[in-house]
Structure formats: C-alpha cells, structure tokens
Design an enzyme around this catalytic site. Structure first.
Site, PDB file in Angstrom:
ATOM      1  N   GLU A   1      -8.368  -1.818  16.956  1.00  0.00           N
ATOM      2  CA  GLU A   1      -7.306  -2.028  15.977  1.00  0.00           C
ATOM      3  C   GLU A   1      -5.940  -1.891  16.642  1.00  0.00           C
ATOM      4  O   GLU A   1      -5.685  -0.958  17.414  1.00  0.00           O
ATOM      5  CB  GLU A   1      -7.451  -0.996  14.855  1.00  0.00           C
ATOM      6  CG  GLU A   1      -6.430  -1.090  13.748  1.00  0.00           C
ATOM      7  CD  GLU A   1      -6.695  -0.093  12.621  1.00  0.00           C
ATOM      8  OE1 GLU A   1      -5.970  -0.148  11.609  1.00  0.00           O
ATOM      9  OE2 GLU A   1      -7.631   0.739  12.751  1.00  0.00           O
TER      10      GLU A   1
ATOM     11  N   CYS B   1     -11.440  -1.089  10.609  1.00  0.00           N
ATOM     12  CA  CYS B   1     -11.458   0.356  10.433  1.00  0.00           C
ATOM     13  C   CYS B   1     -11.885   0.799   9.031  1.00  0.00           C
ATOM     14  O   CYS B   1     -13.045   0.698   8.670  1.00  0.00           O
ATOM     15  CB  CYS B   1     -10.100   0.925  10.829  1.00  0.00           C
ATOM     16  SG  CYS B   1     -10.097   2.721  11.111  1.00  0.00           S
TER      17      CYS B   1
ATOM     18  N   LYS C   1      -6.211  -6.593   7.215  1.00  0.00           N
ATOM     19  CA  LYS C   1      -6.851  -5.392   6.688  1.00  0.00           C
ATOM     20  C   LYS C   1      -6.576  -5.242   5.197  1.00  0.00           C
ATOM     21  O   LYS C   1      -5.424  -5.249   4.760  1.00  0.00           O
ATOM     22  CB  LYS C   1      -6.334  -4.168   7.455  1.00  0.00           C
ATOM     23  CG  LYS C   1      -7.065  -2.881   7.168  1.00  0.00           C
ATOM     24  CD  LYS C   1      -6.578  -1.776   8.102  1.00  0.00           C
ATOM     25  CE  LYS C   1      -7.366  -0.496   7.954  1.00  0.00           C
ATOM     26  NZ  LYS C   1      -6.933   0.548   8.920  1.00  0.00           N
TER      27      LYS C   1
END
Length: 265
Positions: free
Chosen positions: A44, A147, A113
C-alpha cells in the site's frame, strides 16, 4: 494453465521519494523475473511511503501519470506484471489506490480503497465507490483490494461471486493487528475459495510500526509464501488447476442461501 508465480515485495521503500521507490521496484521486478515470476505485488502506498501526511497532495499523481509510465517501462523491460500502491489524484480528490500494469505495459486495472482506516486516512483520502475491480492475467481473474478492505467479509465475498481467482491486497498492516496476516487472510482465502496475496510494509514509519508477515494464502487456507518481519521478496504460486479442484470439493459458494442474508444490507 500453468501456475502464476507471484512475487510479494515486503518493503517500505524510501519515505517521500518516488524516484528511489521506482528504483526499488525496478530492482524487485528484475529479481522476480529471474525467479520465474509473472507478477510482482508491492505494498500500500509503496510509490510514496505511507506516513507522508501533508505531502500526500503534492506527491499524488493521476492513474496515467509519469510514475505509471515509468512502471509500465519496468514491466516491459522485465516481462512481469506489476501491482503497486500509490496516492491517486483525480481533480481535487486524492484516493488511496492500487494499479495493475501488465507485462506489456498496459494499465489493466485501477482500484481505489473503499474502507479507509483511522483518522489519518480519512483526513487525507476520499473513499472509493467501486468494490470489485478485476483484470485477467496469466489465465487467472485478478481482483484488487487494499489493506482494511479485506477485513470486511462482504467485500471479499463480492469478489468470490464475481469470479476472482487471485485477490491482490497491498497493505500497511501495523502493530498490534498482525493477527490479520496470521489468521484472517488465510480464512478469507478458504471461505471464498481463492488465492489471496497480502503484501505489507515493514518497520517503523512516523507514528506507525508495520509488522510485515506478507503472505500468499491458497484456497485450502494454507500459506504458499510467508515473509517475516524484515524487507523480503517472497514467492508463491497461484495454481488454476488446484483452485478448480478445491472449488469442486468445497461447497461454500454452492451452499449459500442468499435469501436469508437480506438483513446484511
């Protein structure tokens, strides 16, 4: 179809230095290709570093920006696909994104995300609105996630129902949440009958301490690759034949009763 050898780059790179991180990615791509990998996955926000705070707007780039062009050249030079995390600028908005570039330099997919973690991310990024982003590579349907997203079972199940075979999850997993890498990720792979490549940062960065433990988990819940707590490049295979056999033998997706789950939404 042959297995897709996947290289997991566990590294935090150089905080705030896009140029140095591109060099690191180039080096890792060369090592990955030499080991027979067809795909390299970086963590990330690898392009810039995670704890860059107010520098995020300055370092953010569009999906087709100069760094994307540089990474396309890296992919072509080494003949390996590359997935990397970066801050994506789109007009006045900045997203925490991951982009997949094919071995021919084509930009295959870009994901923003959707579940931002903590005040730091919510203060600096806009959440994405598309849960399932996919591309085809090496005979597999590749899915993208970042994540915290993988900690929501509905998110991963949506990928399973859309046919994702290998889910790439660049992450910045920090202490004390290492159980996600140890336990949650293999369970997600098993319950959704897919491979999950969870690729972490490592070491201290500002106020954050990243725990490493990158893993490639298979549909049997077993890790095909597992890194420790240092910078590493580890390898694991995503095997389409094993995946097909596992899905045949595991009835989770066939035995679902969606009519009972309406209360979830």
């Amino acid at each position: 179809m042959p297995a897709l050898r996947t290289a997991l780059l566990q590294s935090s790179g150089q905080l705030g230095s896009v140029a140095e991180n591109l060099k690191g990615l180039d080096d890792a791509a060369g090592r990955a290709a030499a080991a027979g990998a067809g795909l390299l996955v970086a963590p990330e926000l690898f392009l810039t570093g995670y704890a860059i705070g107010d520098d995020i707007p300055r370092l953010a780039e569009p999906a087709d920006g100069p760094s994307a062009a540089a990474i396309a050249e890296i992919a072509v030079r080494h003949g390996v696909a590359v997935a990397y995390g970066y801050p994506e600028r789109d007009g006045e908005q900045v997203f925490n994104s991951v982009q997949l570039i094919g071995p021919d330099g084509t930009r295959l997919a870009n994901y923003r995300k959707t579940h931002l973690f903590g005040c730091f991310e919510r203060d600096h990024f806009t959440p994405g609105e598309q849960a399932v982003v996919q591309a085809d590579l090496g005979g597999l349907r590749i899915g993208l996630m970042i994540c915290y997203d993988v900690e929501f079972p509905e998110n991963v199940r949506a990928h399973a129902l859309a046919g994702t075979d290998l889910l790439l999850v660049p992450t910045a997993q920090m202490h004390p949440f290492q159980f996600v890498a140890d336990s949650v990720v293999p369970v997600r792979a098993f319950e959704n009958q897919m491979y999950v490549a969870y690729v972490n940062r490592v070491g201290k960065e500002g106020e954050f301490e990243f725990v490493g433990l990158s893993t490639l988990a298979g549909p049997d819940g077993v890790a095909r690759a597992r890194a420790g707590r240092d910078e590493q490049l580890v390898f694991g295979d995503a095997d389409p034949e094993f995946l097909a056999a596992s899905r045949e033998n595991n009835p989770y997706l066939r035995d679902r009763r969606p009519g009972l789950y309406a209360s979830l939404i």
